[in-house]
Design a protein around this motif. Structure first.
Motif, PDB file in Angstrom:
ATOM      1  N   PHE A 539       0.835  -1.210   0.000  1.00  0.00           N
ATOM      2  CA  PHE A 539       0.000   0.000   0.000  1.00  0.00           C
ATOM      3  C   PHE A 539       0.866   1.255   0.000  1.00  0.00           C
ATOM      4  CE2 PHE A 539      -1.306   3.228   3.158  1.00  0.00           C
ATOM      5  CZ  PHE A 539      -2.264   3.898   2.405  1.00  0.00           C
ATOM      6  N   GLY A 540       1.897   1.291   0.857  1.00  0.00           N
ATOM      7  CA  GLY A 540       2.769   2.452   0.909  1.00  0.00           C
ATOM      8  C   GLY A 540       3.456   2.702  -0.416  1.00  0.00           C
ATOM      9  N   ALA A 541       3.934   1.636  -1.062  1.00  0.00           N
ATOM     10  CA  ALA A 541       4.604   1.784  -2.351  1.00  0.00           C
ATOM     11  C   ALA A 541       3.637   2.291  -3.418  1.00  0.00           C
ATOM     12  CB  ALA A 541       5.214   0.449  -2.774  1.00  0.00           C
ATOM     13  N   ALA A 542       2.421   1.733  -3.449  1.00  0.00           N
ATOM     14  CA  ALA A 542       1.431   2.171  -4.441  1.00  0.00           C
ATOM     15  C   ALA A 542       1.063   3.632  -4.238  1.00  0.00           C
ATOM     16  CB  ALA A 542       0.185   1.289  -4.350  1.00  0.00           C
ATOM     17  N   LEU A 543       0.892   4.028  -2.975  1.00  0.00           N
ATOM     18  CA  LEU A 543       0.531   5.412  -2.685  1.00  0.00           C
ATOM     19  C   LEU A 543       1.685   6.351  -3.040  1.00  0.00           C
ATOM     20  CD1 LEU A 543      -2.043   6.672  -1.511  1.00  0.00           C
ATOM     21  CD2 LEU A 543      -0.896   6.799   0.694  1.00  0.00           C
ATOM     22  N   GLY A 544       2.918   5.933  -2.731  1.00  0.00           N
ATOM     23  CA  GLY A 544       4.067   6.765  -3.040  1.00  0.00           C
ATOM     24  C   GLY A 544       4.251   6.973  -4.529  1.00  0.00           C
ATOM     25  N   VAL A 545       4.178   5.900  -5.296  1.00  0.00           N
ATOM     26  CA  VAL A 545       4.319   6.012  -6.749  1.00  0.00           C
ATOM     27  C   VAL A 545       3.174   6.842  -7.332  1.00  0.00           C
ATOM     28  CG1 VAL A 545       4.323   4.712  -8.910  1.00  0.00           C
ATOM     29  CG2 VAL A 545       5.599   3.865  -6.944  1.00  0.00           C
ATOM     30  N   SER A 546       1.967   6.602  -6.838  1.00  0.00           N
ATOM     31  CA  SER A 546       0.805   7.356  -7.336  1.00  0.00           C
ATOM     32  C   SER A 546       0.974   8.849  -7.081  1.00  0.00           C
ATOM     33  CB  SER A 546      -0.475   6.852  -6.670  1.00  0.00           C
ATOM     34  OG  SER A 546      -0.731   5.508  -6.998  1.00  0.00           O
ATOM     35  N   ALA A 547       1.449   9.214  -5.888  1.00  0.00           N
ATOM     36  CA  ALA A 547       1.632  10.627  -5.560  1.00  0.00           C
ATOM     37  C   ALA A 547       2.594  11.293  -6.542  1.00  0.00           C
ATOM     38  CB  ALA A 547       2.147  10.772  -4.130  1.00  0.00           C
ATOM     39  N   LEU A 548       3.663  10.612  -6.884  1.00  0.00           N
ATOM     40  CA  LEU A 548       4.646  11.180  -7.820  1.00  0.00           C
ATOM     41  C   LEU A 548       4.059  11.295  -9.228  1.00  0.00           C
ATOM     42  CD1 LEU A 548       7.845   9.273  -6.616  1.00  0.00           C
ATOM     43  CD2 LEU A 548       7.203  11.642  -6.125  1.00  0.00           C
ATOM     44  N   ILE A 549       3.333  10.276  -9.654  1.00  0.00           N
ATOM     45  CA  ILE A 549       2.742  10.314 -10.993  1.00  0.00           C
ATOM     46  C   ILE A 549       1.652  11.377 -11.080  1.00  0.00           C
ATOM     47  CG2 ILE A 549       1.351   8.979 -12.620  1.00  0.00           C
ATOM     48  CD1 ILE A 549       2.985   6.537 -11.862  1.00  0.00           C
ATOM     49  N   PHE A 550       0.833  11.494 -10.028  1.00  0.00           N
ATOM     50  CA  PHE A 550      -0.203  12.524 -10.026  1.00  0.00           C
ATOM     51  C   PHE A 550       0.408  13.912 -10.201  1.00  0.00           C
ATOM     52  CE2 PHE A 550      -3.091   9.791  -7.076  1.00  0.00           C
ATOM     53  CZ  PHE A 550      -3.370   8.964  -8.152  1.00  0.00           C
ATOM     54  N   ARG A 551       1.506  14.150  -9.487  1.00  0.00           N
ATOM     55  CA  ARG A 551       2.099  15.482  -9.498  1.00  0.00           C
ATOM     56  C   ARG A 551       2.890  15.756 -10.775  1.00  0.00           C
ATOM     57  NH1 ARG A 551       3.385  19.350  -5.662  1.00  0.00           N
ATOM     58  NH2 ARG A 551       2.409  18.045  -4.063  1.00  0.00           N
ATOM     59  N   HIS A 552       3.709  14.781 -11.202  1.00  0.00           N
ATOM     60  CA  HIS A 552       4.670  15.052 -12.266  1.00  0.00           C
ATOM     61  C   HIS A 552       4.251  14.558 -13.647  1.00  0.00           C
ATOM     62  CE1 HIS A 552       7.461  16.459  -9.244  1.00  0.00           C
ATOM     63  NE2 HIS A 552       7.350  15.313  -8.581  1.00  0.00           N
ATOM     64  N   VAL A 553       3.263  13.679 -13.723  1.00  0.00           N
ATOM     65  CA  VAL A 553       2.803  13.179 -15.016  1.00  0.00           C
ATOM     66  C   VAL A 553       1.418  13.718 -15.351  1.00  0.00           C
ATOM     67  CG1 VAL A 553       2.291  11.116 -16.397  1.00  0.00           C
ATOM     68  CG2 VAL A 553       4.212  11.095 -14.788  1.00  0.00           C
ATOM     69  N   PHE A 554       0.463  13.504 -14.433  1.00  0.00           N
ATOM     70  CA  PHE A 554      -0.897  13.971 -14.676  1.00  0.00           C
ATOM     71  C   PHE A 554      -1.083  15.455 -14.399  1.00  0.00           C
ATOM     72  CE2 PHE A 554      -2.604   9.454 -13.610  1.00  0.00           C
ATOM     73  CZ  PHE A 554      -2.150   9.005 -14.835  1.00  0.00           C
ATOM     74  N   GLY A 555      -0.218  16.032 -13.566  1.00  0.00           N
ATOM     75  CA  GLY A 555      -0.342  17.445 -13.237  1.00  0.00           C
ATOM     76  C   GLY A 555      -1.467  17.760 -12.274  1.00  0.00           C
ATOM     77  N   PHE A 556      -1.900  16.776 -11.470  1.00  0.00           N
ATOM     78  CA  PHE A 556      -2.952  17.033 -10.487  1.00  0.00           C
ATOM     79  C   PHE A 556      -2.384  17.837  -9.324  1.00  0.00           C
ATOM     80  CE2 PHE A 556      -4.970  12.733 -11.801  1.00  0.00           C
ATOM     81  CZ  PHE A 556      -5.564  13.346 -12.897  1.00  0.00           C
TER      82      PHE A 556
END
Length: 684
Positions: A539-556
């Motif tokens: 869960f921690g790994a999924a949340l960590g990767v998601s946070a980075l992708i949201f910010r730097h890829v999706f621009g959320f």
């Protein structure tokens, strides 16, 4: 036996009758959905108490629509006259919940606004469309927008129009494709899909009946996620039963006997997994946030109904159709299962060579990925950030903020003791972040005084939330005022804080509950500790990767405040499923082969089916990413990623390596701890 030669037909006819009745009620689920303002807040929240007190002074549950007019060169006389006429037309509407205010003209002479308090029970989309038709009629270049809470609600309704159908069709397509790839059969996929459809219809019917007659709260979010959860989980259970049934068909000529043994050996693990998920979902009942609390029973009902269908109707359909349903790869008696991949045998052998090194490196990588959580901003999404793409209400909100105080249309509401009204007004007007000239005179009724003030910042911004805190602090300094602050901004702020409280309470309870269920299932203390720790790390790994992708890829800009909790409950509850499927098989084989050898047998036997099940469930949650709502995209992406991590990395590598390394100690203090290993990898 439910899958006997005659009883299987009885089971099918019973479920056919149930689904015919269920379809009638399932189609009405939208009629009982509730997404009321303030309904998500705990009763103890300050803004909730203000909502109750407001009803003595104003229609607190009105949903304002704000019509904004703008001409860059300045409003003409015709523009002003047209706005006056619109205000008179709006005042004749039958769905008003108060007095129309305006037109109010901006100090720069380039904009005007009209506030229309609508009945919150009215359909926001229809109301805003009709308002727009009046306001935009023959304006000769004048820009007109409908914004405010009603405008945002209308945009949301447009964004989710046909949501249930879209999700169902997309989920259906994903499941069919994965089943076709997995089994390469043009027929077999029909049975799990049909059974999952029955499970969904029955679950929706049960939820509808409980909402209608037992006051169960159902939200649009809950109804949408119910679709993919039931479809995905039910298909998972079907895949696991198919795998065990196919194994037994290689050993038994009689398909009824094969199914009887397959059910006896797989049903406990499937039932334990489903009940673990349901129990995890029911933990949401402990939430202070009403919207979160409402989801728990809805999801639990979906899982339990799915389990019931897949353990009765689905096996009955399989035995009725016979072996040919697996065509072209039909299981032959005493034959070799050609569908069993060698990948898992090779992977197990690789892990067994250096298990300690492998689990240590895997855990280290997952822990490193978890550090991305530090970049997660779960303080909530503004109105504009909640949608993907431009929407009329948010363009209008920007126009409104250019010419009027940014918080226009969503004022802070303050209720205090009657005698403290003047002091409260002075303190409110003197607080930074409040437009002093907009603070109203106290309205007195009974023991209370009521007043409002407009924010200088957008109502759903971080700056506006800070203003709410400053106002509350300032008003607490007034002796005997007992002032309380509400309004849309305060409601959102209190909702965020309730979500933070929910995480602190529910997360440890879910972990403890899952640990206890695993103890009862595996009759061990070490194995439950290991399995619970691995899914939390995943869960921690999924949340960590998601946070980075949201910010730097999706621009959320961030996530909804409830996002971490929902991802945790879904991933830990669903992720533990795959560990249960693996470890129950390992435990079964340990009696004959010892733990190390049993682990490799369990991985080889369950690797393909669990991976297929994980891909199905990840694919169904990934369907959420096609929606134009940011919170759905984020939830679908994070859960899908986490399920894939659980399936491919955690269960296949981390849990396997840990079990081999711990050897018989994994079962301590149970009886299997005292089993003397023999032969193969168990030789010392």
């Amino acid at each position: 036996m439910l899958t006997g030669r005659r009883s299987a037909y009885v089971v099918v006819f019973v479920w056919l009758g149930l689904v015919v009745v269920a379809a009638v009620f399932a189609g009405r689920l939208g009629d009982v959905q509730r997404d009321e303002r303030g309904a998500s807040l705990p009763a103890s929240a300050e803004s909730t108490r203000v909502l109750d007190l407001q009803r003595s002074f104003v229609v607190a549950d009105s949903r304002p629509a704000i019509v904004v007019y703008e001409r860059a060169a300045g409003l003409t006389a015709a523009d002003r006259s047209g706005a006056d006429g619109d205000a008179r037309a709006f005042a004749q509407r039958a769905d008003l919940a108060g007095q129309v205010i305006g037109p109010v003209f901006s100090s720069d002479g380039r904009a005007a606004q009209i506030t229309i308090p609508l009945d919150p029970m009215a359909d926001a989309r229809d109301a805003v469309d009709s308002i727009g038709e009046v306001a935009q009629d023959d304006r000769d270049g004048l820009a007109v927008y409908v914004t405010g809470p009603a405008g945002a609600a209308a945009d949301q309704r447009r964004a989710i129009a046909g949501l249930d159908t879209t999700l169902l069709l997309a989920t259906f397509a994903v499941v069919v494709v994965i089943l076709l790839v997995t089994y390469r059969s043009p027929v077999l996929w029909l049975i799990p899909v049909a059974a999952a459809g029955v499970a969904l219809a029955c679950a929706q019917a049960v939820v509808y009946l409980l909402a209608r007659h037992a006051d169960l709260t159902v939200t649009a979010d809950g109804a949408a996620i119910l679709t993919i959860l039931v479809f995905g989980a039910s298909t998972d259970y079907a895949l696991l039963l198919i795998a065990r049934y196919r194994e037994e068909l290689h050993r038994h000529e009689d398909r009824h006997a094969a199914m009887r043994i397959a059910l006896r050996r797989s049903a406990p693990a499937v039932a334990a997994s489903a009940l673990t998920v349901a129990a995890g979902m029911l933990c949401l009942l402990l939430a202070d946030t009403g919207a979160t609390r409402a989801l728990g029973p809805v999801f639990a009902i979906g899982i339990v109904v799915g389990l019931a269908v897949m353990m009765t109707l689905f096996p009955a359909l399989l035995v009725i159709t016979g072996r040919w349903v697996f065509w072209p790869v039909v299981p032959a008696l005493n034959g070799r299962d050609a569908a069993a991949p060698r990948l898992w045998v090779r992977l197990g052998a690789l892990v067994a060579r250096r298990p300690r090194l492998i689990w240590a490196l895997t855990a280290l990588v997952l822990a490193a990925l978890s550090t991305g959580v530090l970049r997660l901003d779960a303080t909530g999404l503004s109105g504009a950030e909640s949608f993907r793409g431009a929407h009329d209400s948010f363009v209008g909100a920007k126009v409104l903020s250019r010419h009027f105080p940014a918080g226009a249309g969503s004022p802070l509401a303050v209720v205090s003791d009657r005698s403290a009204g003047p002091a409260v007004r002075a303190a409110l007007a003197g607080t930074p972040g409040i437009q002093a000239t907009t603070v109203t005179e106290p309205v007195l009724k009974g023991e209370h005084a009521y007043l409002e003030g407009t924010l200088t910042d957008p109502a759903d911004s971080v700056a506006a939330y800070a203003t709410v805190d400053r106002v509350r602090t300032a008003l607490r300094q007034i002796p005997d005022a007992r002032a309380q602050v509400g309004g849309d901004t305060a409601v959102k702020l209190d909702g965020q804080r309730a979500a933070q409280h929910d995480r602190r309470v529910i997360v440890p309870i879910v972990c403890a509950l899952i640990f206890l269920i695993l103890v009862a299932l595996l009759r061990s203390l070490i194995a439950p500790l290991v399995l619970t720790a691995t899914v939390v790390l995943s869960f921690g790994a999924a949340l960590g990767v998601s946070a980075l992708i949201f910010r730097h890829v999706f621009g959320f800009a961030g996530t909804d405040s409830s996002f971490p909790l929902f991802v945790f409950v879904f991933l830990v509850s669903l992720g533990i499923d795959y560990n249960i499927f693996l470890m129950t098989r390992v435990r079964e084989e340990t009696v004959r082969h010892g733990t190390r050898r049993a682990t490799l047998i369990g991985l080889a036997a369950t690797g393909g089916v669990i991976t297929s099940a994980g891909i199905v469930l990840a694919g169904t949650f990934a369907v959420l990413t096609v929606l134009p709502l940011t919170q759905f995209v984020e939830l679908g992406f994070a859960v899908a990623l986490g399920i894939l991590l659980d399936t491919i990395v955690v269960r296949s590598i981390l849990v396997t390596a840990l079990t081999i390394d711990l050897d018989r100690w994994i079962w301590w203090p149970g009886r299997l701890h005292r089993v003397i290993p023999k032969g193969g990898l168990e030789a010392h």
